[in-house]
Enzyme design. Structure first.
Site, PDB file in Angstrom:
ATOM      1  N   GLU A  51       0.882  -1.163   0.000  1.00 40.15           N
ATOM      2  CA  GLU A  51       0.000   0.000   0.000  1.00 40.15           C
ATOM      3  C   GLU A  51       0.921   1.214   0.000  1.00 40.15           C
ATOM      4  OE1 GLU A  51      -2.484   0.068   3.497  1.00 40.15           O
ATOM      5  OE2 GLU A  51      -2.967   2.170   3.233  1.00 40.15           O
ATOM      6  N   ASP A  62      -4.199  10.515   9.320  1.00 44.12           N
ATOM      7  CA  ASP A  62      -2.861  10.063   9.682  1.00 44.12           C
ATOM      8  C   ASP A  62      -2.367  10.627  11.002  1.00 44.12           C
ATOM      9  OD1 ASP A  62      -2.193   8.279   7.609  1.00 44.12           O
ATOM     10  OD2 ASP A  62      -2.075   9.971   6.240  1.00 44.12           O
TER      11      ASP A  62
END
EC number: 4.2.1.20
Lengths: 264, 403
Positions: A51, A62
């Site tokens: 990924e 994030d």
């Protein structure tokens, strides 16, 4: 419809008795070339699916480790097209399927159809879209259908059954089960909520479910694979790459992948 | 067709919910609670009571003839949101959302803030309702709005300086979203502007539209007619939509949003999102935004922290798209001149944000001529900006200007 290479790679590992290890790294960190070498090192050390994250200015999903890496890549001049360069360079060296993880606006600006064409041409397998829900995804659903790319949508512990059905229906490759309510980053316990969520996704018809967020050790990988088809590791790998370079990230991948082997 | 009936999630091609799946349940919960509250007379009564007896509504309108002499002789009337408790329009929205927070049984609120006005309003409501409160504020903004940081802390809120990215409002929103994803079970996000994912653009507008509803009646009473034009500054756009909304179907009333032109829109240092941006997805909605060709958000610049935002609410993008409202840039320098002019001609010190609308109105008056009546939303007072103004006009150091 063509078979998803991602789904096949995961299925192969599940059929062999455990499940798949999926590794995340950002493109362009610590440099474009080194991110390619690091990704190759992951596969050589037992990662089944890659990924690759595209650095973005406003990454709301994030945590601090990935933010620091992607901000550095942006400061060093990361361009969207570097994502295709990286995918091509990786797939030329290893056979593991490569997904791109990207926030939605860069794809919109590049052009959804053009992005799909260029990703397919580079040998990419599809997209993971953390801030795109199936409800808003019509242009991507049709582009991915046309080009034969995978599309991985997220499912959360808070999602209703109806939304889980929708995520399963819309996804191709796997459904990304968010282990816990929160953002990326290592946690000492992978939430029990993940086990429940995976079971609910199965009830909703999912045949390929991978769990991400908070997984950083081989023991956690092993635990997740007891109930899921794949385990996704991100921040821990990025931290290893940042601190110890390609050798360290390869070593961590080897250690993590021991979690995918059934104990003797 | 009425333009006042748009309820989201989409305004033309704009709006939507571009957020992680983890937030959808919370957004759905909020949408449902809000739809129910809207129909509940008890909710309306409670909010109205707070607006009257706590905020001090209705806010006044004040005609400013000495200021208007510099606007080609047009009449200028200010809607005095600066007189609200906490000093800006932000409190209107915050009280509505704080009441909703209580209805959905959450005990902790978070907020983002740029200038600190929304943060102060949220901290105020949290104190009033006994809620835990965390305010995310870009580190750059905590420095240029130190007084508001102190106010929030005095009110019992925790202020977290955000050091990611450009360390301003957009990064504060990112951080607040991350907090919300993590703590959504007991936390409500009190969003400060008409941007963000549905239901925020429609809900925040509904809590702010009282500004225009009051002003429309007040101007009619005062002048016997509707204004020729309505002017407001636009960052995210909450005070602008608040004063525009009541006039959307009055097709003879021109609507002008004034964006932060910073050091000039021909260079990179501005926050003129509609003037210079392109449609994209930022902070959960599709709208105009400042971005490069890769879709990376471009850092904005404005002397006013409250307008220093590279996005804008989707309803504004739609109003611009269909031509119902016009959006123009005003530079830092012109806004600061208007701030000083209003202070010296009328004894009213406006916020730097609102000064963009005042500067825009000065130009507008010259265009529209002496028969025009321009209603300007004076969205906030300038006390918080005294340090910036003091430095800008050299008012603080020894040997400072005296006249």
């Amino acid at each position: 419809m063509t078979t998803s290479t991602v789904a096949s790679a995961i299925r192969t590992r599940v059929d062999a008795g455990s499940g798949a290890l999926i590794g995340y790294l950002p493109v362009g960190f610590p440099s474009l070339g080194a991110s390619v070498d690091a990704a190759v090192a992951l596969v050589e050390n037992g990662v089944d699916v890659l990924e690759m994250g595209l650095p973005y200015s406003d990454p709301v999903m994030d945590g601090p480790v990935i933010q620091a890496a992607t901000q550095r890549a942006l400061a060093d001049g990361f361009r969207l097209r570097d994502g295709f360069t990286a995918v091509k360079a990786i797939t030329e060296q290893v056979s593991a399927p490569v997904l791109i993880m990207t926030y939605w606006n860069p794809v919109v600006q590049y052009g959804v159809d053009r992005f799909a064409d260029d990703l397919a041409a580079a040998g990419g397998a599809g997209l993971i879209t953390p801030d795109l829900i199936p409800d808003e995804a019509a242009p991507w659903l049709s582009a991915s259908e046309r080009v034969g790319l995978d599309r991985v949508f997220l499912a959360a512990p808070s999602s209703t059954d109806a939304r889980l059905h929708q995520a399963v229906e819309a996804s191709r490759g796997f459904v990304y089960a968010v282990s816990t309510m929160g953002i990326t980053g290592a946690r000492s316990d992978v939430d029990a909520a993940a086990r429940t969520l995976v079971a609910r996704l199965r009830d909703a018809g999912a045949t390929s479910t991978c769990v991400g967020i908070g997984i950083s050790t081989a023991a956690q990988v092993r635990e997740v694979l007891e109930y899921a088809d794949g385990a996704i590791v991100g921040s821990a790998l990025v931290k290893a790459l940042a601190e110890g370079g390609i050798e360290a990230v390869g070593a961590l991948a080897a250690e993590l992948s021991s979690g995918t082997r059934i104990p003797a | 067709m009425s333009l006042r009936t748009e309820e989201g999630p989409y305004f033309g091609d704009f709006g939507g919910r571009f957020v992680p799946e983890s937030l959808i349940a919370a957004l759905d919960e909020l949408s449902e609670a809000y739809e129910l509250a809207k129909l509940d007379p008890e909710f309306t009564a409670e909010l109205t009571d707070l607006l009257v007896n706590y905020v001090g509504r209705p806010s006044l309108i004040t005609e400013v003839p000495r200021f208007a002499q510099h606007a080609g002789g047009a009449r200028i009337i200010l809607k005095r949101e600066d007189l609200n408790h906490t000093g800006s329009h932000k409190i209107n929205n915050v009280l509505g959302q704080a009441l909703l927070t209580r209805r959905i049984g959450k005990t902790r609120v978070i907020a983002e803030t740029g200038a600190g006005q929304h943060g102060v309003a949220t901290a105020t409501a949290a104190a009033l309702f006994g809620l835990d409160c965390v305010v995310y504020m870009g580190e750059v903004d905590t420095e240029r709005q130190a007084l508001n940081v102190a106010r929030m802390r005095l009110l019992g809120a925790e202020v977290i300086p955000v050091t990611a990215g450009s360390r301003t409002l957009k990064d504060a929103i990112n951080e607040a979203m991350r907090d919300w994803v993590t703590n959504v079970e007991h936390t409500n996000y009190i969003f400060g502007t008409v941007a963000g994912p549905h239901p925020f653009p429609a809900m925040v507008r509904d809590f702010q539209k009282i500004i225009g509803e009051e002003a429309r009646v007040q101007v009619l009473e005062r002048t016997g007619a509707l204004p020729t034009a309505v002017a407001a500054c636009v960052g995210g756009g909450s005070n602008a939509i608040g004063i525009f909304h009541a006039f959307l179907d009055d097709t003879d009333v021109a609507l002008y949003g004034f964006e932060a032109g910073g050091e000039g829109v021909d260079g990179p240092r501005h926050a003129a999102t509609i003037t210079k941006g392109k449609p994209g997805v930022l902070h959960g909605a599709r709208s105009f935004m400042l971005q490069d060709e890769d879709g990376q958000t471009i850092e904005s610049h404005s002397i006013s922290a409250g307008l220093d935002y590279p996005g804008v609410g989707p309803e504004h993008s739609w109003l611009s798209d269909i031509g119902r409202a016009q959006y123009r840039p005003v530079t830092d320098a012109d806004a600061m001149s208007a701030l000083r002019l209003l202070s010296r001609t009328e004894g009213i010190i406006p916020a730097i944000e609102s000064s963009h609308a005042l500067a825009g109105a000065l130009e507008l008056g010259k265009e529209l001529g002496p028969d025009a009546v321009i209603l300007v939303n004076l969205s906030g007072r300038g006390d918080k900006d005294m340090e910036t103004a003091g430095r800008y006009f050299d008012l603080i150091d020894a040997g400072a200007e005296q006249s």
